[in-house]
Design a protein around this motif. Structure first.
Motif, PDB file in Angstrom:
ATOM      1  N   VAL A  35       4.176 -13.446  -8.957  1.00  0.00           N
ATOM      2  CA  VAL A  35       4.811 -12.759  -7.967  1.00  0.00           C
ATOM      3  C   VAL A  35       6.284 -12.595  -8.727  1.00  0.00           C
ATOM      4  CG1 VAL A  35       6.125 -12.426  -5.594  1.00  0.00           C
ATOM      5  CG2 VAL A  35       3.784 -13.387  -6.076  1.00  0.00           C
ATOM      6  N   PRO A  36       7.069 -11.341  -8.799  1.00  0.00           N
ATOM      7  CA  PRO A  36       8.274 -11.159  -9.473  1.00  0.00           C
ATOM      8  C   PRO A  36       9.403 -12.153  -8.624  1.00  0.00           C
ATOM      9  CG  PRO A  36       7.218  -8.871  -9.002  1.00  0.00           C
ATOM     10  CD  PRO A  36       6.295 -10.022  -8.393  1.00  0.00           C
ATOM     11  N   ALA A  37      10.417 -12.199  -9.532  1.00  0.00           N
ATOM     12  CA  ALA A  37      11.628 -12.730  -9.118  1.00  0.00           C
ATOM     13  C   ALA A  37      12.376 -11.741  -8.229  1.00  0.00           C
ATOM     14  CB  ALA A  37      12.405 -13.438 -10.128  1.00  0.00           C
ATOM     15  N   ALA A  38      12.207 -10.567  -8.708  1.00  0.00           N
ATOM     16  CA  ALA A  38      13.063  -9.438  -7.957  1.00  0.00           C
ATOM     17  C   ALA A  38      12.503  -8.127  -8.116  1.00  0.00           C
ATOM     18  CB  ALA A  38      14.565  -9.361  -8.329  1.00  0.00           C
ATOM     19  N   ILE A  39      12.746  -7.217  -7.370  1.00  0.00           N
ATOM     20  CA  ILE A  39      12.144  -5.955  -7.419  1.00  0.00           C
ATOM     21  C   ILE A  39      13.189  -4.821  -6.807  1.00  0.00           C
ATOM     22  CG2 ILE A  39       9.660  -6.486  -7.267  1.00  0.00           C
ATOM     23  CD1 ILE A  39       9.771  -5.743  -4.171  1.00  0.00           C
ATOM     24  N   GLY A  40      12.860  -3.503  -7.215  1.00  0.00           N
ATOM     25  CA  GLY A  40      13.765  -2.235  -6.583  1.00  0.00           C
ATOM     26  C   GLY A  40      12.994  -1.071  -6.838  1.00  0.00           C
TER      27      GLY A  40
ATOM     28  N   ALA B 192      19.753  -9.041  -7.577  1.00  0.00           N
ATOM     29  CA  ALA B 192      19.783  -7.885  -6.986  1.00  0.00           C
ATOM     30  C   ALA B 192      20.726  -6.769  -7.581  1.00  0.00           C
ATOM     31  CB  ALA B 192      20.160  -7.973  -5.452  1.00  0.00           C
ATOM     32  N   THR B 193      21.825  -7.063  -8.192  1.00  0.00           N
ATOM     33  CA  THR B 193      22.767  -6.357  -9.009  1.00  0.00           C
ATOM     34  C   THR B 193      22.129  -5.865 -10.370  1.00  0.00           C
ATOM     35  OG1 THR B 193      24.902  -7.352  -8.026  1.00  0.00           O
ATOM     36  CG2 THR B 193      25.043  -6.281  -9.957  1.00  0.00           C
ATOM     37  N   THR B 194      21.188  -6.985 -11.056  1.00  0.00           N
ATOM     38  CA  THR B 194      20.559  -6.642 -12.307  1.00  0.00           C
ATOM     39  C   THR B 194      19.843  -5.378 -11.804  1.00  0.00           C
ATOM     40  OG1 THR B 194      21.173  -8.844 -12.864  1.00  0.00           O
ATOM     41  CG2 THR B 194      19.227  -7.535 -13.892  1.00  0.00           C
ATOM     42  N   VAL B 195      18.946  -5.539 -10.863  1.00  0.00           N
ATOM     43  CA  VAL B 195      18.018  -4.598 -10.656  1.00  0.00           C
ATOM     44  C   VAL B 195      18.376  -2.979 -10.426  1.00  0.00           C
ATOM     45  CG1 VAL B 195      16.276  -3.774  -8.807  1.00  0.00           C
ATOM     46  CG2 VAL B 195      15.953  -5.998  -9.599  1.00  0.00           C
ATOM     47  N   MET B 196      19.685  -3.387  -9.671  1.00  0.00           N
ATOM     48  CA  MET B 196      20.154  -1.816  -9.122  1.00  0.00           C
ATOM     49  C   MET B 196      20.977  -1.359 -10.521  1.00  0.00           C
ATOM     50  SD  MET B 196      21.537  -2.705  -5.211  1.00  0.00           S
ATOM     51  CE  MET B 196      22.113  -0.890  -5.295  1.00  0.00           C
ATOM     52  N   THR B 197      21.289  -2.153 -11.273  1.00  0.00           N
ATOM     53  CA  THR B 197      22.007  -1.706 -12.723  1.00  0.00           C
ATOM     54  C   THR B 197      21.148  -0.876 -13.400  1.00  0.00           C
ATOM     55  OG1 THR B 197      23.758  -3.242 -12.647  1.00  0.00           O
ATOM     56  CG2 THR B 197      23.429  -2.109 -14.736  1.00  0.00           C
ATOM     57  N   ALA B 198      19.974  -1.445 -13.688  1.00  0.00           N
ATOM     58  CA  ALA B 198      19.068  -0.842 -14.694  1.00  0.00           C
ATOM     59  C   ALA B 198      18.604   0.288 -13.731  1.00  0.00           C
ATOM     60  CB  ALA B 198      17.682  -1.996 -14.529  1.00  0.00           C
ATOM     61  N   LEU B 199      18.160   0.349 -12.615  1.00  0.00           N
ATOM     62  CA  LEU B 199      17.819   1.810 -12.021  1.00  0.00           C
ATOM     63  C   LEU B 199      18.983   2.701 -12.049  1.00  0.00           C
ATOM     64  CD1 LEU B 199      16.056   0.001  -8.730  1.00  0.00           C
ATOM     65  CD2 LEU B 199      14.946   1.168 -10.785  1.00  0.00           C
ATOM     66  N   ALA B 200      20.031   2.307 -11.834  1.00  0.00           N
ATOM     67  CA  ALA B 200      21.353   3.190 -11.942  1.00  0.00           C
ATOM     68  C   ALA B 200      21.423   3.745 -13.396  1.00  0.00           C
ATOM     69  CB  ALA B 200      22.686   2.639 -11.624  1.00  0.00           C
ATOM     70  N   ARG B 201      21.302   2.957 -14.428  1.00  0.00           N
ATOM     71  CA  ARG B 201      21.432   3.580 -15.825  1.00  0.00           C
ATOM     72  C   ARG B 201      20.185   4.766 -15.953  1.00  0.00           C
ATOM     73  NH1 ARG B 201      24.222   0.282 -19.160  1.00  0.00           N
ATOM     74  NH2 ARG B 201      22.988   0.840 -21.119  1.00  0.00           N
ATOM     75  N   ARG B 202      18.973   4.462 -15.381  1.00  0.00           N
ATOM     76  CA  ARG B 202      17.928   5.428 -15.622  1.00  0.00           C
ATOM     77  C   ARG B 202      18.234   6.708 -14.770  1.00  0.00           C
ATOM     78  NH1 ARG B 202      12.919   4.902 -17.492  1.00  0.00           N
ATOM     79  NH2 ARG B 202      14.139   3.623 -18.950  1.00  0.00           N
ATOM     80  N   ALA B 203      18.901   6.422 -13.743  1.00  0.00           N
ATOM     81  CA  ALA B 203      19.130   7.729 -12.671  1.00  0.00           C
ATOM     82  C   ALA B 203      20.358   8.341 -13.391  1.00  0.00           C
ATOM     83  CB  ALA B 203      19.525   7.048 -11.507  1.00  0.00           C
TER      84      ALA B 203
END
Length: 334
Positions: free
Chosen positions: A247-252, A278-289
Motif C-alpha cells: 500500500v502506498p505511503a501517499a497518493i494524489g 502531501a506537498t510532495t505529491v501535489m508538487t509533482a502533479l503541479a509540475r506535470r500540469a
C-alpha cells in the motif's frame, strides 16, 4: 451603515432588494449598559412575514426580525481577491464537474443531471448552473423523477459566496423541504508556486490509478465504479509514493483542463504523516500540469478538515466559494 444628515442610522432596504448583497444592523440585546447591535452582511434571500433571511458567504442563513432593524443598505459585490486567479462560479463549477465525471449524464436546459451508481454526491447530483428551461417546481420534479428511476436519492449541488453563486436557489430549495447535508469549500491558487520545488524521485506518475493506488484510496466501497469516475476527465494524472508494503505511503490525483489543474484524493498513510508527502505529491502533479499549459489550481476541502485546510493555506490556496449538497424531501408513498 447609512447615516442621515442628523447623524442617525437609516434603513435603506425594501423587498425589491431581495437577491442583492446587503449590510444590516439590528438590535441584538438590551442590557444595563445600553443597546447592543449586530451587523450582518450577505445576500438578502427573502423577506416574508416580517422576517429577513440573509445568506452569508459560508452558506449560513441568518433570520432577522424586521422590527429589530435599525439600519441597512445594499452594498457592492465583494472586491476581487488579490491572491490567486480570477474566476466565476459557473466556470469553476463546470471545470470541477468535468474533473469528476458521472457514468450517466442528461441535460435539463442548462442544468446537468449526473449519476454514478451512488459513488459520491458530486457524481450523483444535479448541477443547476443556468436556466433549466422550465419553471423551478417542474425542474425539481423532473430531477426527483430522474433519480428515483435510478433508485438514487435526489441531490442538488449549489454554492454561495462568489460571483454567479446561488443563494436564492438555496433559499428556494429550503423552502421546498430540501435539506442541506454537506458543505465544503472550493479553493483556488496560482499553480506555479505549487510546482516550485525540487523533483522527488519517489513520486511515480501514471494515467491510471492501479491496484496499489486504489488500496490507499479511502473510498473503496465501489471500486469498479470508482475507477471509472477517477479515470474520466480531460487529462488525468495519478501520483503514488511507495510505502513499506504493497500500500502506498501517499497518493494524489490531478485533472488538467485548459488553464485549470484540479487536485483531489491527496491521501497519506497515517504512519507517514508530517513528512511533507502531501506537498510532495501535489508538487509533482503541479509540475506535470504546468508542462501541459495549466496556470491555475483548484481543490475541494471539507470545512472540518483542519489539517488539510492548514496545508492548503500554506500552499497559497484561498477560498473561492462554499458549495453545498441538498437532498430532496422524501415523497409520500400514498
Amino acid at each position: 451603515m447609512e447615516f442621515t444628515a442628523g447623524g442617525r442610522l437609516e434603513l435603506r432596504l425594501t423587498r425589491a432588494d431581495v437577491g442583492k448583497r446587503v449590510s444590516v444592523r439590528r438590535v441584538s440585546e438590551e442590557g444595563t449598559a445600553g443597546r447592543k447591535f449586530t451587523d450582518t452582511v450577505g445576500v438578502l434571500t427573502s423577506w416574508n412575514d416580517g422576517v429577513l433571511l440573509i445568506t452569508r458567504r459560508s452558506g449560513e442563513r441568518v433570520a432577522i426580525e424586521e422590527s429589530s432593524l435599525v439600519a441597512g443598505k445594499v452594498v457592492p459585490a465583494e472586491p476581487a481577491r488579490r491572491r490567486g486567479p480570477s474566476a466565476t462560479y459557473p466556470e469553476l463549477a463546470r471545470a470541477s464537474s468535468r474533473a469528476w465525471q458521472p457514468l450517466e449524464s442528461e441535460r435539463l436546459g442548462d442544468w446537468q443531471l449526473r449519476a454514478a451508481d451512488g459513488f459520491t454526491r458530486r457524481a450523483n447530483s444535479v448541477l443547476p448552473v443556468g436556466d433549466p428551461g422550465v419553471p423551478l417546481d417542474d425542474a425539481l420534479r423532473h430531477v426527483q423523477d430522474w433519480y428515483a428511476a435510478r433508485d438514487l436519492p435526489a441531490y442538488a449541488q449549489t454554492a454561495t459566496g462568489a460571483e454567479g453563486t446561488q443563494e436564492l436557489l438555496c433559499a428556494e430549495l429550503e423552502a421546498r423541504g430540501w435539506v442541506r447535508e454537506v458543505s465544503a469549500e472550493l479553493r483556488i491558487a496560482a499553480l506555479a508556486p505549487i510546482g516550485d520545488a525540487p523533483d522527488d524521485a519517489r513520486v511515480v506518475l501514471g494515467r491510471e490509478p492501479g491496484e496499489a493506488w486504489l488500496a490507499r484510496y479511502q473510498r473503496k466501497g465501489a471500486s469498479e465504479v470508482a475507477s471509472k469516475v477517477l479515470c474520466a476527465g480531460p487529462s488525468v494524472w495519478f501520483a503514488t509514493v511507495p510505502g513499506e508494503g504493497d500500500v502506498p505511503a501517499a497518493i494524489g490525483r490531478c485533472v488538467v483542463d485548459g488553464r485549470w489543474a484540479g487536485f483531489a484524493a491527496v491521501e497519506v498513510d497515517p504512519a507517514f504523516r508530517r513528512q511533507g508527502l502531501a506537498t510532495t505529491v501535489m508538487t509533482a502533479l503541479a509540475r506535470r500540469a504546468l508542462d501541459e499549459g495549466a496556470s491555475a489550481a483548484w481543490l475541494q476541502v471539507e470545512a472540518d478538515n483542519d489539517g488539510a485546510r492548514a496545508l492548503y493555506d500554506r500552499m497559497g490556496f484561498a477560498t473561492h466559494h462554499a458549495y453545498h449538497h441538498y437532498r430532496a424531501p422524501e415523497r409520500s408513498t400514498r
